[in-house]
Write an enzyme that holds these catalytic residues in place. Structure first.
Site, mmCIF file in Angstrom:
data_model
loop_
_atom_site.group_PDB
_atom_site.id
_atom_site.type_symbol
_atom_site.label_atom_id
_atom_site.label_comp_id
_atom_site.label_asym_id
_atom_site.label_seq_id
_atom_site.Cartn_x
_atom_site.Cartn_y
_atom_site.Cartn_z
ATOM 1 N N TYR A 95 0.826 -1.213 0.000
ATOM 2 C CA TYR A 95 0.000 0.000 0.000
ATOM 3 C C TYR A 95 0.862 1.265 0.000
ATOM 4 O O TYR A 95 0.413 2.326 -0.413
ATOM 5 C CB TYR A 95 -0.889 0.052 1.257
ATOM 6 C CG TYR A 95 -2.167 -0.718 1.148
ATOM 7 C CD1 TYR A 95 -2.174 -2.104 1.058
ATOM 8 C CD2 TYR A 95 -3.394 -0.061 1.158
ATOM 9 C CE1 TYR A 95 -3.356 -2.812 0.981
ATOM 10 C CE2 TYR A 95 -4.581 -0.760 1.085
ATOM 11 C CZ TYR A 95 -4.566 -2.129 0.995
ATOM 12 O OH TYR A 95 -5.745 -2.821 0.928
ATOM 13 N N LYS A 139 3.050 -15.390 2.358
ATOM 14 C CA LYS A 139 3.239 -16.105 1.079
ATOM 15 C C LYS A 139 4.729 -16.410 0.987
ATOM 16 O O LYS A 139 5.433 -15.970 0.073
ATOM 17 C CB LYS A 139 2.711 -15.220 -0.073
ATOM 18 C CG LYS A 139 2.650 -15.904 -1.423
ATOM 19 C CD LYS A 139 1.567 -16.963 -1.545
ATOM 20 C CE LYS A 139 1.686 -17.683 -2.879
ATOM 21 N NZ LYS A 139 0.760 -18.831 -2.998
ATOM 22 N N ASP A 168 -3.089 -18.440 0.545
ATOM 23 C CA ASP A 168 -4.099 -19.135 -0.272
ATOM 24 C C ASP A 168 -4.766 -20.248 0.544
ATOM 25 O O ASP A 168 -5.991 -20.391 0.548
ATOM 26 C CB ASP A 168 -3.502 -19.656 -1.597
ATOM 27 C CG ASP A 168 -2.149 -20.337 -1.448
ATOM 28 O OD1 ASP A 168 -1.603 -20.382 -0.318
ATOM 29 O OD2 ASP A 168 -1.621 -20.838 -2.463
ATOM 30 N N ASP A 212 -6.539 -7.128 4.304
ATOM 31 C CA ASP A 212 -7.676 -6.467 3.656
ATOM 32 C C ASP A 212 -8.583 -7.523 3.019
ATOM 33 O O ASP A 212 -9.796 -7.542 3.237
ATOM 34 C CB ASP A 212 -7.157 -5.495 2.591
ATOM 35 C CG ASP A 212 -8.286 -4.786 1.863
ATOM 36 O OD1 ASP A 212 -9.226 -4.326 2.530
ATOM 37 O OD2 ASP A 212 -8.229 -4.708 0.621
ATOM 38 N N ASP A 236 -12.508 -9.159 4.469
ATOM 39 C CA ASP A 236 -13.793 -9.125 3.736
ATOM 40 C C ASP A 236 -14.344 -10.542 3.602
ATOM 41 O O ASP A 236 -15.549 -10.766 3.717
ATOM 42 C CB ASP A 236 -13.618 -8.512 2.335
ATOM 43 C CG ASP A 236 -13.913 -7.001 2.304
ATOM 44 O OD1 ASP A 236 -13.637 -6.324 3.314
ATOM 45 O OD2 ASP A 236 -14.408 -6.506 1.270
HETATM 46 C C1 IPM Z 1 -10.433 -1.048 3.927
HETATM 47 C C2 IPM Z 1 -10.481 -0.507 2.521
HETATM 48 C C3 IPM Z 1 -9.256 0.341 2.251
HETATM 49 C C4 IPM Z 1 -8.037 -0.583 2.290
HETATM 50 C C5 IPM Z 1 -9.268 1.140 0.924
HETATM 51 C C6 IPM Z 1 -10.486 2.018 0.819
HETATM 52 C C7 IPM Z 1 -8.043 1.942 0.747
HETATM 53 O O1 IPM Z 1 -10.634 -1.532 1.602
HETATM 54 O O2 IPM Z 1 -10.398 -0.253 4.869
HETATM 55 O O3 IPM Z 1 -10.487 -2.277 4.100
HETATM 56 O O4 IPM Z 1 -7.718 -1.251 1.300
HETATM 57 O O5 IPM Z 1 -7.406 -0.637 3.346
HETATM 58 MN MN MN Z 2 -11.038 -3.460 2.508
#
Ligand code: IPM
Ligand code: MN
Ligand code: NAD
Length: 349
Positions: free
Chosen positions: A139, A185, A217, A241, A245
């Site tokens: 990032y 990884k 993975d 990240d 999710d």
């Molecule tokens: C999160 C989001 C952010 C990230 C983006 C919006 C930069 O996906 O907070 O999880 O990737 O960290």
């Molecule tokens: Mn995110």
């Protein structure tokens, strides 16, 4: 001491989930007699529209002077072609405030089992925390170059960055079930080889904590196959990240997951893990539970009011048990309905 809060509603569904959450905070402060000062500031696309940049100086200064920041969500298609995107504002905020550790819990309460896309036997009792490194990795690495026919991103980790996040994970495991899963990884990436070696070294200071390593993975597969096996997962920025999710779907929706980011001098930022959800923005459909659970983390950690946090969590638990949910959880309610129900619950509690 009166806590100073900064609220950054942001874009898309951000303002929809923030306004009700601030009302809930005000109601709780009256009921439980605690004080706070609140400032609202611009971050993301709304800041680009009004001031030309996603992280105005006034916002950054207010955040630096705060005890805690509540963030809704930023970004959206409107700013996809902007020279500086809303997301860069959020990343600069995290970096400037040194919010290096992002805590993303996934806890499947008995009431949530029915909402999961997985079978009850697989999902019940799932309770783990992803500790995501938040201010390093791909990032932030330089150079970052976008040419017409090639592009470069850079993935850098230093040993001290890995040590810092490792200590957060091991300390957290000591308050839980004494298990850390480090995700990397290592079979491909040099940064992951350093990651694994450094985690191993830090683990020596925590002999009472069990350490396992998983390749990312395989970890993404095991989160679905047997999520009960995890206690604390520690991983680098991008893997964290993506895996968080994925983890958010275990109890049924991305809209349920809160997070807290730890900075230096006790400053914390609390935000749901989801984004601005442009596909449902402005439709009164957003699930506010992830934002409310982020407020609950704030009440627990910044205000040190665990009884208030407990009450808010019990409220959400009971609403879910009674099928009072938004569309993402197959419910019939609007965002407003949910806030109304939460406020009713607090009034009667
Ligand atoms: C999160 C989001 C952010 C990230 C983006 C919006 C930069 O996906 O907070 O999880 O990737 O960290
Ligand atoms: Mn995110
Ligand atoms: P998203 O998280 O906004 O949405 C993904 C899907 O989940 C969408 O279908 C959305 O409707 C649904 N969803 C998300 N939150 C929900 C909620 N509370 N209630 C009900 N449904 C919800 O991800 P995206 O669509 O890939 O990204 C949209 C924008 O948000 C992008 O600009 C992205 O960069 C940004 N983003 C910001 C943050 C943040 O502010 N921390 C986090 C992630 C993404």
């Amino acid at each position: 001491m009166t806590k100073r809060l900064v609220a950054l509603a942001g874009d898309g569904i951000g303002p929809e989930i923030m306004s009700g959450t601030l009302e809930v905070l005000q109601q709780l402060s009256q009921k439980f007699q605690f004080e706070y000062e609140l400032e609202e500031h611009l971050l993301g696309g709304c800041a680009i529209d009004q001031l030309g940049i996603p992280l105005p100086e006034s916002t950054l200064t207010a955040c630096k002077n705060a005890h805690a920041i509540l963030l809704g969500a930023i970004g959206g298609p409107k700013w996809q072609m902007a020279p500086v995107r809303p997301e860069q504002g959020l990343l600069k905020l995290r970096h400037s405030l040194k919010l290096f550790a992002n805590i993303r819990p996934t806890k499947v309460l008995p009431e949530m089992v029915k909402l999961s896309p997985l079978k009850p036997a697989i999902i019940e009792n799932t309770d783990f925390i992803i500790v995501r490194e938040l201010t390093g990795g791909i990032y932030f690495g330089e150079p970052r170059i976008l040419d017409t026919d090639s592009a470069t991103d850079t993935l850098v980790y230093t040993q001290s960055e890995i040590e810092n996040i490792a200590h957060v994970a091991f300390q957290l495991a000591k308050t839980r079930r004494y298990k850390v899963t480090s995700v990397d990884k290592e079979n491909v990436l040099a940064s992951s080889k350093l990651w694994r070696r450094t985690i191993e070294a830090v683990a020596k200071q925590y002999p009472e904590v069990e350490l396992e390593h998983l390749l990312v993975d395989a970890c993404s597969m095991k989160l679905i196959q047997n999520p009960q096996q995890f206690d604390v997962i520690v991983t680098e920025n991008l893997f964290g990240d993506i895996l968080s999710d994925e983890a958010s779907m275990l109890p049924g929706s991305l809209g349920l997951s809160p997070s807290a980011s730890l900075g230096q001098h006790g400053l914390r930022l609390y935000e749901p893990i989801h984004g601005s959800a442009p596909d449902i923005a402005g439709q009164n459909k957003a699930n506010p539970f992830g934002m409310l659970l982020s407020l609950s983390m704030c009440l627990r950690e910044t205000f040190e009011l665990s009884h208030v946090a407990d009450m808010l969590e019990t409220c959400i638990q009971q609403l879910i048990a009674q099928n009072h949910t938004t569309e993402d959880l197959n419910g019939q309610h609007t965002t407003h309905d949910i806030f109304k129900l939460v406020k009713q619950y607090i009034k009667e509690a």
